[in-house]
Design a protein around this motif. Sequence first.
Motif, PDB file in Angstrom:
ATOM      1  N   ALA A 185       0.828  -1.201   0.000  1.00 33.51           N
ATOM      2  CA  ALA A 185       0.000   0.000   0.000  1.00 33.51           C
ATOM      3  C   ALA A 185       0.858   1.245   0.000  1.00 33.51           C
ATOM      4  O   ALA A 185       0.556   2.223  -0.674  1.00 33.51           O
ATOM      5  N   GLY A 186       1.917   1.205   0.703  1.00 30.61           N
ATOM      6  CA  GLY A 186       2.832   2.330   0.746  1.00 30.61           C
ATOM      7  C   GLY A 186       3.447   2.615  -0.608  1.00 30.61           C
ATOM      8  O   GLY A 186       3.616   3.750  -1.008  1.00 30.61           O
ATOM      9  N   ALA A 187       3.743   1.588  -1.370  1.00 28.51           N
ATOM     10  CA  ALA A 187       4.312   1.776  -2.700  1.00 28.51           C
ATOM     11  C   ALA A 187       3.308   2.485  -3.606  1.00 28.51           C
ATOM     12  O   ALA A 187       3.644   3.347  -4.396  1.00 28.51           O
ATOM     13  N   GLY A 188       2.057   2.074  -3.441  1.00 21.85           N
ATOM     14  CA  GLY A 188       1.022   2.701  -4.279  1.00 21.85           C
ATOM     15  C   GLY A 188       0.873   4.185  -3.988  1.00 21.85           C
ATOM     16  O   GLY A 188       0.775   5.015  -4.885  1.00 21.85           O
ATOM     17  N   LEU A 189       0.880   4.553  -2.717  1.00 21.80           N
ATOM     18  CA  LEU A 189       0.756   5.960  -2.346  1.00 21.80           C
ATOM     19  C   LEU A 189       1.957   6.754  -2.815  1.00 21.80           C
ATOM     20  O   LEU A 189       1.838   7.895  -3.254  1.00 21.80           O
ATOM     21  N   GLY A 190       3.055   6.143  -2.769  1.00 24.01           N
ATOM     22  CA  GLY A 190       4.275   6.858  -3.124  1.00 24.01           C
ATOM     23  C   GLY A 190       4.374   7.168  -4.602  1.00 24.01           C
ATOM     24  O   GLY A 190       5.066   8.103  -4.990  1.00 24.01           O
ATOM     25  N   THR A 191       3.704   6.431  -5.476  1.00 23.63           N
ATOM     26  CA  THR A 191       3.850   6.626  -6.926  1.00 23.63           C
ATOM     27  C   THR A 191       2.586   7.191  -7.579  1.00 23.63           C
ATOM     28  O   THR A 191       2.523   7.319  -8.786  1.00 23.63           O
ATOM     29  N   SER A 192       1.558   7.554  -6.797  1.00 22.98           N
ATOM     30  CA  SER A 192       0.291   7.996  -7.371  1.00 22.98           C
ATOM     31  C   SER A 192       0.422   9.290  -8.167  1.00 22.98           C
ATOM     32  O   SER A 192      -0.327   9.560  -9.082  1.00 22.98           O
ATOM     33  N   ALA A 193       1.378  10.156  -7.894  1.00 21.70           N
ATOM     34  CA  ALA A 193       1.542  11.422  -8.593  1.00 21.70           C
ATOM     35  C   ALA A 193       1.954  11.225 -10.041  1.00 21.70           C
ATOM     36  O   ALA A 193       1.876  12.136 -10.844  1.00 21.70           O
ATOM     37  N   LEU A 194       2.374  10.046 -10.426  1.00 26.68           N
ATOM     38  CA  LEU A 194       2.790   9.780 -11.804  1.00 26.68           C
ATOM     39  C   LEU A 194       1.620   9.471 -12.720  1.00 26.68           C
ATOM     40  O   LEU A 194       1.761   9.464 -13.934  1.00 26.68           O
TER      41      LEU A 194
END
Length: 277
Positions: free
Chosen positions: A25-34
């Motif tokens: 889940a953390g990975a998803g939040l971290g890359t959502s701006a792309l």
Amino acid sequence: MTGDRFELTRRKLLAGVGSVGLASAGAGLGTSALFSDTESFDDNSFTAGQLNMAVSVDIRNKSVELPDPAIESQLGPDDTADGNVVSITVSDLKPGDWFLLEWDPEVYFNSGHVQVTSVDEDYQNSEGDNPESETDTDAPGDLGDHLLTTVWGDFTPSGGIGDNRPGLHNLDPTTDNNDSGLSSYETPDVDGVTTSGAHYTTLNEAHEVYKTGVTVRDPTTGDPLVVGYDGDSATFYQLFELPIDVGNDVQGDSVTFTLRFDAEQARHNDNPFTSGA
């Protein structure tokens, strides 16, 4: 190492799985701006509607010996007014003569209401030369006081040469002084009165009604008729007849008039041809 045991209890297993889930889940939040998305509505255009009217007129029938009425326009022989002037000329009209015009206003592009006006400034009775004695030789002429004219909703010709006036039905109340509701044509006397009590208008009387404009209406509801483009036909029939017992007073006299047709859009127009409509 054989004595060592790697104990994995259910609690630890669930915790481990939970840790993996949190990491994911953390990975998803971290890359959502792309991620990105764009929607567009390009080349928008708004165009006002159109309304155009053309009016055709035809000679549907006439008494046998009456010379053919002549229809002419500014552009040469034509029977349709679409921004043009069309004139109808009847010569050598004698007692007992009659002729029937079919008017067909058509509205294009949008549905509309239609109004018919006898233009007051163009209406004229003229006193002509008469070789016989008259009781009234003063201007204006007398033809407009004796020439009967009526408006009818339907016409079914019987075919062939002969009197087709009985094929007329549904007398319009605008040309019946007694508002009799006459459904079929009846021969009038010299004063325009029929056996059922209808009282046909003279051309002068009809002009008095139509000079302020008459809106074509639905014969069933009485509401302004919606014409063209998903609407109805505004066709009507106008009969002119000179009673056979008319005397010498009309000899040589003439009458001229202009019928003007106007159209207004039907949509958002509950009271057509009124100021502020």
